[in-house]
Every structure is written in structure tokens, then in C-alpha cells.
Design a protein around this motif. Structure first.
Motif, mmCIF file in Angstrom:
data_model
loop_
_atom_site.group_PDB
_atom_site.id
_atom_site.type_symbol
_atom_site.label_atom_id
_atom_site.label_comp_id
_atom_site.label_asym_id
_atom_site.label_seq_id
_atom_site.Cartn_x
_atom_site.Cartn_y
_atom_site.Cartn_z
ATOM 1 N N SER A 1 0.963 -1.297 0.009
ATOM 2 C CA SER A 1 -0.007 -0.002 0.226
ATOM 3 C C SER A 1 0.857 1.342 0.093
ATOM 4 N N LEU A 2 2.001 1.306 0.946
ATOM 5 C CA LEU A 2 2.713 2.438 0.812
ATOM 6 C C LEU A 2 3.584 2.495 -0.375
ATOM 7 N N PHE A 3 3.871 1.612 -1.145
ATOM 8 C CA PHE A 3 4.502 1.487 -2.345
ATOM 9 C C PHE A 3 3.668 1.863 -3.611
ATOM 10 N N ILE A 4 2.473 1.407 -3.498
ATOM 11 C CA ILE A 4 1.409 1.991 -4.603
ATOM 12 C C ILE A 4 1.280 3.326 -4.469
ATOM 13 N N GLY A 5 0.838 3.748 -3.269
ATOM 14 C CA GLY A 5 0.495 5.239 -2.900
ATOM 15 C C GLY A 5 1.734 6.035 -3.399
ATOM 16 N N PHE A 6 2.804 5.880 -2.978
ATOM 17 C CA PHE A 6 3.972 6.632 -3.352
ATOM 18 C C PHE A 6 4.203 6.929 -4.789
ATOM 19 N N VAL A 7 4.013 5.772 -5.560
ATOM 20 C CA VAL A 7 4.517 5.812 -7.115
ATOM 21 C C VAL A 7 3.393 6.702 -7.563
ATOM 22 N N LEU A 8 1.965 6.381 -7.187
ATOM 23 C CA LEU A 8 0.936 6.903 -7.943
ATOM 24 C C LEU A 8 1.147 8.757 -7.338
ATOM 25 N N ALA A 9 1.405 9.009 -6.229
ATOM 26 C CA ALA A 9 1.476 10.379 -5.829
ATOM 27 C C ALA A 9 2.625 11.028 -6.477
ATOM 28 N N CYS A 10 3.961 10.423 -6.529
ATOM 29 C CA CYS A 10 5.119 11.191 -7.256
ATOM 30 C C CYS A 10 4.790 10.922 -8.967
#
Length: 316
Positions: free
Chosen positions: A180-189
Motif C-alpha cells: 500500500s505504501l509502495f502503490i501510494g508513493f508511486v502514484l503520488a509522485c
């Protein structure tokens, strides 16, 4: 591996699953996302390289947190450092046109990363949203002349697509914080990179629309817990998915509803990128819809009301 090593999420508290469920799904998603861009495109150039470095840090942070729960301050510190790497590599959302854009981008990446982490609260919910969001954002990257970023997002789309059947209700495996942190970080960036160098209006719509579901979900939770006097740090069943479930939606239908909402807002962002709608109109639609969707669920009672205790006789 998760079962053999005991890396499982055990039932209890506000959790709805009834048996220990393996983690490590997020590790598979991260590996499936990171390997194709590196293998096919070779060494990444800035600022995509910064996103890759930060994403690896998020996956490792989430994995450690899955194994040994970390204090919130530790999580935030690592997230801030990872976001700093991305900003230093050249990703800055032009919200004000001043130096304030740097700290604003840092805060936004951290908030959205955690918002996606909170969205992982029901079987299939985050996986379905990630599939739709990554696919549409990949298309946006390609039409914006960002092929390497598009390849990264396409890999995330395919990795989440491969994971979802095993996470569909009833889930056989969870992605955990590593996913979840990985997905959120990639999409946010990725959203921040696509608006870097654009106008403020484009930046507002380009940041909000691709991450709309996660932002709305967090807004609902923060507002409802503030009204109830509850800490936003504790878990609960007051998310958008839980409220839809209370209305009679099954878990699969809830996941599909969230994915459909992500598709509508993601397509609106793509349409704006293609100049078929103005950034102002896209921003107004996104902000208006967010306010409505955050406000309406507050009418649903989630927490038991507390009746005032009668005062002792003779006292006020």
C-alpha cells in the motif's frame, strides 16, 4: 513463504478476516513493478530515478512495519526522506509558483502515500483502485511525452492486476504496508511529475484527480473522527468502503464501485491533459465532487452516540 515464516495478519480488533492471512503480496507487486522499467529501459534518468529510489524505500519501510510495527514518527521520517529524494530529482508541483511549492510537494506526497495505505482496508479495494489509477495515469504519461514514467505505471498496473485475483474477497493474501505504501508513493509522485512545470490550475487538477479515491477516503475518516473526538491514529471501520458495505454493498461490489470512481476521475485528468477540458473546469469538478463525497457520509452514524450522564442530585 509468508505462511512458512509466520508473516501473517492475525484476526482481532477492528479487522474483519477470521483466520491468519499471509502478507508479502506487496513485495510481489513492488518487484513486478520495478523490474520491467529497469530491465527494458536501462538506468533511469532523473526524475524517474528519484521515484524508483523512493519507491524501494517505501516497500522496505512497509515490509519492516508489517513484521515489526514502527512508531508513526519513524514512518513519517522515512517517508519525508523518500519524498525529499523525489523533490531533489526535479519533481515539484507548481501550486504557488514560489519556494513554498517544495514543502507543499513534500507534504502532499507523504499525505497521499498514507492515504493509499489507509485505503487498504477491505479485500480487493486498493488492488482494484490501483489497477484503474495506474492504467489511466500510464496513458496520461505517454500522451504527455513521459514514456519511462508510462512504462513504470504500466508495470504497476500489470502487477496489481496479477495480484488482485488472490486478494479478491475472500482474500488469500494481503499486500500489507509494503504494497500500500509502495502503490501510494508511486502514484503520488507520478501525478506530481506530470504537473511539474505546468500552471497552478493544471497542478491542482493533476494532483487531485488521479488520487481522488484515496484523498476522499482520508477526508471522510479525518472529519468523522474529529467530530466524534476520536484519534485519527487508531484503526476503525469508518472508511468509505465500510460505509458502502453498511449500505448493503458486498465486498466485491464495494471494490468495483471504488474502482469505477477512480476511473471517472482518472479519465477526467486524461481528458484535461489532452486539452479537451480546461484545467479550471477539471479542478472545479474534482474539488466539488470531493467536498460532496466527504460531507455526505458524515450523515451515516458510525460511532455510538454517548448520552450525557445525569448529574447527582443537588449538583449541576
Amino acid at each position: 513463504m509468508a505462511l512458512r515464516w509466520g508473516i501473517v495478519d492475525r484476526p482481532g480488533g477492528h479487522k474483519s478476516h477470521r483466520r491468519p492471512t499471509p502478507y508479502l503480496g506487496g513485495v510481489a507487486i513492488a518487484l513486478g513493478t520495478l523490474v520491467p522499467p529497469v530491465a527494458l529501459a536501462g538506468p533511469a534518468v532523473q526524475p524517474v530515478a528519484g521515484i524508483l529510489v523512493g519507491a524501494v524505500a517505501m516497500a522496505l519501510l512497509g515490509l519492516i512495519d508489517d513484521l515489526i510495527p514502527l512508531p508513526p514518527i519513524t514512518r513519517l521520517a522515512v517517508q519525508a526522506l523518500a519524498a525529499g529524494v523525489v523533490v531533489v530529482s526535479g519533481v515539484v508541483a507548481p501550486l504557488t509558483g514560489t519556494w513554498l511549492d517544495v514543502p507543499a510537494t513534500l507534504v502532499w506526497i507523504a499525505v497521499v502515500t498514507n492515504s493509499f495505505n489507509l485505503l487498504d482496508n477491505m479485500d480487493g479495494a486498493l488492488g482494484a483502485v490501483a489497477i484503474v489509477s495506474a492504467a489511466i495515469l500510464a496513458a496520461t504519461a505517454f500522451v504527455s511525452g513521459q514514456p519511462l514514467l508510462g512504462l513504470l505505471l504500466a508495470a504497476l498496473f500489470l502487477s496489481a492486476l496479477g495480484f488482485l485475483p488472490y486478494n479478491w474477497a475472500p482474500a488469500k493474501i494481503f499486500m500489507g504496508d509494503a504494497g500500500s505504501l509502495f502503490i501510494g508513493f508511486v502514484l503520488a509522485c507520478s501525478a506530481a511529475l506530470l504537473v511539474t512545470g505546468r500552471s497552478a490550475g493544471t497542478a491542482i487538477a493533476g494532483l487531485l484527480l488521479p488520487t481522488f479515491v484515496a484523498i476522499v477516503d482520508t477526508g471522510i475518516v479525518v472529519l468523522s473522527r474529529a467530530r466524534a473526538g476520536r484519534s485519527i491514529m487508531q484503526g476503525g471501520t469508518d472508511h468509505l468502503s465500510h460505509r458502502l458495505h453498511r449500505l448493503g454493498f458486498s465486498k466485491p461490489l464495494t471494490a468495483l464501485t471504488l474502482a469505477a470512481l477512480a476511473a471517472v476521475t482518472g479519465i477526467l485528468d486524461l481528458v484535461m491533459t489532452l486539452h479537451w477540458i480546461s484545467p479550471l473546469n477539471a479542478s472545479l469538478i474534482g474539488l466539488g465532487a470531493a467536498c460532496v463525497l466527504i460531507g455526505l457520509p458524515q450523515r451515516m452514524r458510525v460511532y455510538p452516540s454517548v448520552s450525557p450522564q445525569p448529574s447527582p442530585i443537588g449538583k449541576r
